[in-house]
Structure formats: C-alpha cells, structure tokens
Scaffold this active site. Structure first.
Site, PDB file in Angstrom:
ATOM      1  CG  ASP A 140      68.313  62.844  64.861  1.00  0.00           C
ATOM      2  OD1 ASP A 140      69.523  62.569  64.705  1.00  0.00           O
ATOM      3  OD2 ASP A 140      67.573  63.595  64.650  1.00  0.00           O
ATOM      4  CG  ASP A 177      75.349  64.375  85.574  1.00  0.00           C
ATOM      5  OD1 ASP A 177      74.187  64.781  84.790  1.00  0.00           O
ATOM      6  OD2 ASP A 177      75.633  63.068  85.934  1.00  0.00           O
ATOM      7  CG  ASP A 210      72.693  56.536  86.128  1.00  0.00           C
ATOM      8  OD1 ASP A 210      73.246  57.732  85.469  1.00  0.00           O
ATOM      9  OD2 ASP A 210      71.925  56.665  86.965  1.00  0.00           O
ATOM     10  CG  ASN A 259      64.470  64.468  63.034  1.00  0.00           C
ATOM     11  OD1 ASN A 259      64.988  65.305  63.726  1.00  0.00           O
ATOM     12  ND2 ASN A 259      63.579  63.539  63.157  1.00  0.00           N
TER      13      ASN A 259
HETATM   14  C1  NOJ Z   1      73.563  60.112  87.081  1.00  0.00           C
HETATM   15  C2  NOJ Z   1      73.570  60.783  85.693  1.00  0.00           C
HETATM   16  O1  NOJ Z   1      74.784  61.006  85.093  1.00  0.00           O
HETATM   17  C3  NOJ Z   1      72.535  61.770  85.942  1.00  0.00           C
HETATM   18  O2  NOJ Z   1      72.528  62.606  84.642  1.00  0.00           O
HETATM   19  C4  NOJ Z   1      71.139  61.377  86.358  1.00  0.00           C
HETATM   20  O3  NOJ Z   1      70.400  62.425  86.548  1.00  0.00           O
HETATM   21  C5  NOJ Z   1      71.237  60.532  87.543  1.00  0.00           C
HETATM   22  N1  NOJ Z   1      72.456  59.772  87.581  1.00  0.00           N
HETATM   23  C6  NOJ Z   1      70.159  59.789  87.623  1.00  0.00           C
HETATM   24  O4  NOJ Z   1      69.950  58.728  86.597  1.00  0.00           O
END
Ligand code: NOJ
Length: 559
Positions: free
Chosen positions: A29, A330, A199, A23
C-alpha cells in the site's frame, strides 16, 4: 543531442501490490511505499514509476480502473497519496503515474451506462458491434486467451476487450472520450505528478472496419495485432494529447508499445513530432517467443540479442530516445532469464545491469531487480494469481496439455515471477507484511533480501547504486553514441560509447565460461580508467586481451 532531465534519470518501478504492506492485510500500500522512500533515496534513483493505484476491482491488479480520480481502497486514501508524493519530492524523487486509457474496468460508471442501451449517451465510449453469422464480430483473440469480444444480453451486441472481459476497450474515435482522458491527466498533473507511463498506448486506434486477423493453425481465434497496434490515428491522437495536455507541463512520458519497430519508435519519440519522450519496445523480450506467441517458448540467443539491441540503439540515435529495461511487472526476472540464477546469480545480475545501464537511453529498474531477485516455482497452479497465467492454464488444460508442462512454461515466463513480494529482510514473509501475503513470497528470501544486500558492500544493490552514480558523473553514459564490438563473438557482448574525446568500452560475458576479449585494432588509447567491474580487477591490466571470468562485466573509460 539535446539535454533533458529524463534522459539523465534512472527510473524505479514500483508494483504497489507487492512492494510493502503497512497495515497487515497482506497487500502492499501507499503507506508502505512512504516507509521505503529512504531506501530508494539510498539507491539513488531519480524517478518512481508507480503501477496503477486507482480504484479498481482488480481483475488485472489495477490495470482495470473503475475510477481514475480515486485511490484503490486496499492501497489507502488520497491523503496518503498526497503525503507520498510530497515525501518523494522532498527527497528529490519524481513520480510518474501509470495511465491506463486503452480500456477501463467494466465497473467504470461510463461502461455501466454504456451497456444500458444502444442510445445511451455513453454508448460510443466503447466499441460495440453486432455479431456476425451467430458469432463474434471478428476473430480476434484477447491477450488473456479466448475471444476479444464479449456478448452483452441487455442490448444483444458484443463489446471489444483486447485484455480481460472486465477491461472493455475505450473508443478513441469519440472526441468526448479523448477530452475525458485529457481532463483526467490534467487532474493528476495539477496534483504534481511528473509524468505518465502509458499502458499499451499504441493500441488506442483500431482499423475502423476491425478486419479478421489471420487464423493460426490449430487455434480458434486469430492474432489481430496489425489492426489495433500502431493504428491509423494513433499519432494524431498522441499529438492532440501533447497539444492539449503535455505541452503545458515539464513532464516525462513513456509509452508501452508492444510490437513496435524502430521506425515506428522514431515516430512516437522524435522530439519535433511532439508525441512521447520514449517507448518501451518489446523485441528483446520477445526473443524467446516462437510464432505461437508468448507461451510458445524457445531459447533466445546472444546473436539475436546483439542484433536487436544494436538495431534500437543505432536507429533511434539522434532521432528519438530509448527506454532500457529487462524487467517489469509483466516479465520474468532478468537474472533467471538472461543470466544464471544459481551459482552466478550475483555476478550475472551485476553483469546484466552493466550491459543495460551503459546503453543509450533511460534505464528502468523493477523492484527487486537491484537485489537480483529471481523467478519462483510454485508447485500448484492454485498458488498463482495472474489472470493471464490462470486463463492460459485453463485453456491449455482444456486442450489436453500436460499440467506439468504448462507449469514449466509458467516457471519460465509467467508474470507472477515478477509479482512475488519484495524481499525486505529474512523475517517471516520477507518483511513484506505481518499478515498473509496475497501471493506467496519466494522461498529464497532468507538469502536474497534488501537488509542483507545493504549490509554487504559486494551486493547487487551496491553495484546498482554505483551504476546510478556513474551516470551522474559521466555525460558519455547518457549522451555518447553506441557501436557494437565483437559482433560474432558467441559469449561476449561488448560495445563502445563515444562522446567527444571520451570512449567507454563495455564488455560483458554472457556465459558461465571464460571468454577472451580482444580489443579491436581501431580502438587505441593513451589513458584508461576502470569505472566499474563485478570482479576484482588489476587496474594495471591492459585492454588488448582480457580473460573475462563467468558473467564478468567491466567498463573502461579511454582517452
Ligand atoms: C500492460 C500492462 O503492463 C499489463 O500488466 C496489463 O495486463 C495490460 N497492459 C493491460 O492493461
């Protein structure tokens, strides 16, 4: 070994903020994802792991959730989400959602209540403690720099946040918290999701006394990991979750578990323990971190990579199950970290894919990995968006570090390397958005993009596609046992996979030099078949001695 669909699957991770904007607001999104499902189908993946799309103030890009049952406004609506999962399922793609339950956002209604008063019914949903000697309750450092405690004036106590101060940790000791989580999981499972990526799930149980961590020289705060990672009740909690929720559905689960050892990995993933299907271990992506942690960068070595990967392959074999990854949202881009993102970008991206996908475990592809996307070097800190990076920069500047030296660390390790927009084509902003992207596109998009890759039969994309197809055609790739070969070779990582009479020989050259592969005497064969290679290979060539070209990879099936 028991057959399971999630062992045979290849997972593709979508970081929605950076995948595709529909958008023009510069933010990826759900409708953007829908528009790219045919691309994923073409690649051939089986499962999408979708990073969080829940309502969030975005202090940590959705890993700070303020409503677990609603969709983030920037990403769309629940109706969009429903259409997305339906369109995925139509194409035979399963959907794994991110489950972020070590912490919530400080804007979650539970926390808003919790901070009101010490006797609020939600007080015990979080971890509150009075200060000690005019300081924080203990000396733990947050993952995102500074203390892991934040003082709250209303009640004169501190709350624990292992991540940002807008991510207060939930108190899993409280059975009501656990029930809330289980109900929420059922809510999504009943809507059709096919599993969860959990997570930092090995951080949910803290040693109740919350003891001080060991202070590191020159540092204000201490690493308290041994008091919150793989804590005393974590397995009990996961078994409860399995009993109450997961056992009722045919879903896959993968736990993110930093600092886990293979012995613990088995505890989490042994099928008879009824906890998780697999975990993300971190040892191989920590090989280039020194004693000072992530930003204390020192080079990884091939010898260490062999040791680490082999340890996980062997120790989990027949006991648990591995996840296989080099990238995620990450981590820096694998081709920049473990390969050569210059001259041999294409070759080394394919080599790394071969190295990983032929191992035992479920492979994960992070968006753009299938294009060989690389790290980025923004000239100014102002171009960076990640809270971890920005907090670290600020802290190190305050400590008198040289700004350029800090930027160099960010170029190597920063999470934004993975978060620049997906490169779809060579139009403005790489076809990610018609607006202004929330984070700049990597300037190499004119060369590296999905459109170009799909048109080029020799692209990294087509190589991944072939790897995925091979997995479907050869059981040995999924279920075979693993043995390292040529342990001491300084350039080559080679291993075998064996199932019944079939043996795969996987050879990969981790260098820009020529490397000589010699087949160990104990491996003999009467027929051989080249399954895949990233250079042209003479099919008649025997395996006894092979000159591997820079970053070359080959897989043979022997019988
Ligand atoms: C691991 C996640 O992959 C990361 O991106 C996040 O910052 C931390 N856990 C906290 O949720």
């Amino acid at each position: 070994m028991e057959r399971k669909w999630w062992k045979e699957a290849v997972v593709y991770q979508i970081y929605p903020r950076s995948f595709k904007d529909s958008n023009g607001d510069g933010i990826g999104d759900l409708r953007g994802i829908i528009s790219k499902l045919d691309y994923l189908k073409e690649l051939g993946i089986d499962v999408v792991w979708l990073s969080p799309v829940y309502k969030s103030p975005n202090d940590d890009n959705g890993y700070d959730i303020s409503d677990y049952r609603a969709i983030m406004d920037e990403f769309g609506t629940m109706a969009d989400w429903e259409e997305m999962i339906e369109e995925m399922h139509k194409r035979g793609i399963k959907l794994v959602m991110d489950l972020v339950v070590n912490h919530t956002s400080d804007e979650h209604p539970w926390f808003i209540e919790s901070r009101q008063s010490k006797d609020n019914p939600y007080r015990d949903y979080y971890i509150w403690r009075p200060g000690k000697n005019g300081r924080e309750p203990n000396n733990w450092e947050s993952h995102f720099s500074g203390s892991a405690w934040e003082y709250d004036e209303t009640t004169g106590e501190y709350y624990l946040h292992l991540f940002s101060k807008k991510q207060p940790d939930l108190n899993w000791e409280n059975p009501r918290v656990r029930q809330e989580v289980y109900e929420m999981m059922k809510f999504w499972l009943d809507k059709g999701v096919d599993g969860f990526r959990m997570d930092v799930i090995n951080m949910i149980s803290k040693v109740p006394e919350l003891p001080d961590g060991d202070v590191q020289p020159g540092k204000k705060y201490a690493w308290g990991g041994r008091y919150f990672m793989n804590g005393p009740r974590v397995h009990e909690f996961l078994q409860e979750m399995h009993r109450e929720v997961l056992s009722k559905y045919d879903v896959m689960t993968v736990g993110e578990t930093p600092g886990v050892t293979p012995a613990e990995g088995i505890l989490y993933t042994a099928p008879e323990r009824k906890e998780l299907n697999m975990v993300f271990q971190f040892e191989h992506v920590d090989l280039d971190s020194g004693a000072g942690g992530k930003w204390d960068i020192h080079p990884w070595t091939l010898a260490d990579l062999k040791k680490t990967m082999t340890k996980w392959q062997k120790e989990l074999e027949g006991r648990g199950w591995n996840s296989l990854y080099l990238n995620n949202h990450d981590q820096p881009r694998a081709v920049s970290r473990f390969g050569d993102d210059g001259t041999y970008r294409v070759e080394s991206a394919k080599m790394l894919a071969t190295f990983l996908h032929m191992m035992q475990g479920t492979p994960y592809i992070y968006q753009g990995e299938e294009l060989g996307m690389t790290n980025v070097r923004f000239s100014s800190i102002d171009d960076y968006r990640d809270i971890e990076t920005l907090n670290m920069y600020k802290e190190q500047i305050e400590n008198g570090e040289d700004p350029q030296a800090i930027l160099e660390k960010i170029y190597y390790k920063g999470r934004d390397n993975a978060r620049t927009p997906m490169q779809w084509d060579d139009s403005e902003h790489a076809g990610f958005t018609t607006g202004t992207p929330w984070i700049q596109v990597n300037p190499n998009y004119k060369e590296i993009n999905a459109k170009a890759a799909m048109e080029d039969p020799n692209s990294v994309f087509h190589y991944y596609k072939k790897l995925i197809q091979l997995r479907k055609a050869h059981d040995v790739i999924v279920y075979g046992t693993y043995e390292l070969m040529l342990e001491d070779d300084p350039l080559i990582y080679a291993y075998t996979r064996t199932l019944g009479k079939e043996t795969l020989v996987v050879m990969t050259n981790f260098s820009s030099e020529t490397a000589i592969f010699r087949l160990p005497n104990d491996i003999t064969y009467s027929t051989k078949q080249l399954l895949i290679s990233n250079y042209d290979v003479d099919e008649q060539e025997e395996l006894y001695e092979i000159r591997l070209r820079p970053w070359e990879a080959r897989v043979y099936k022997l019988q």
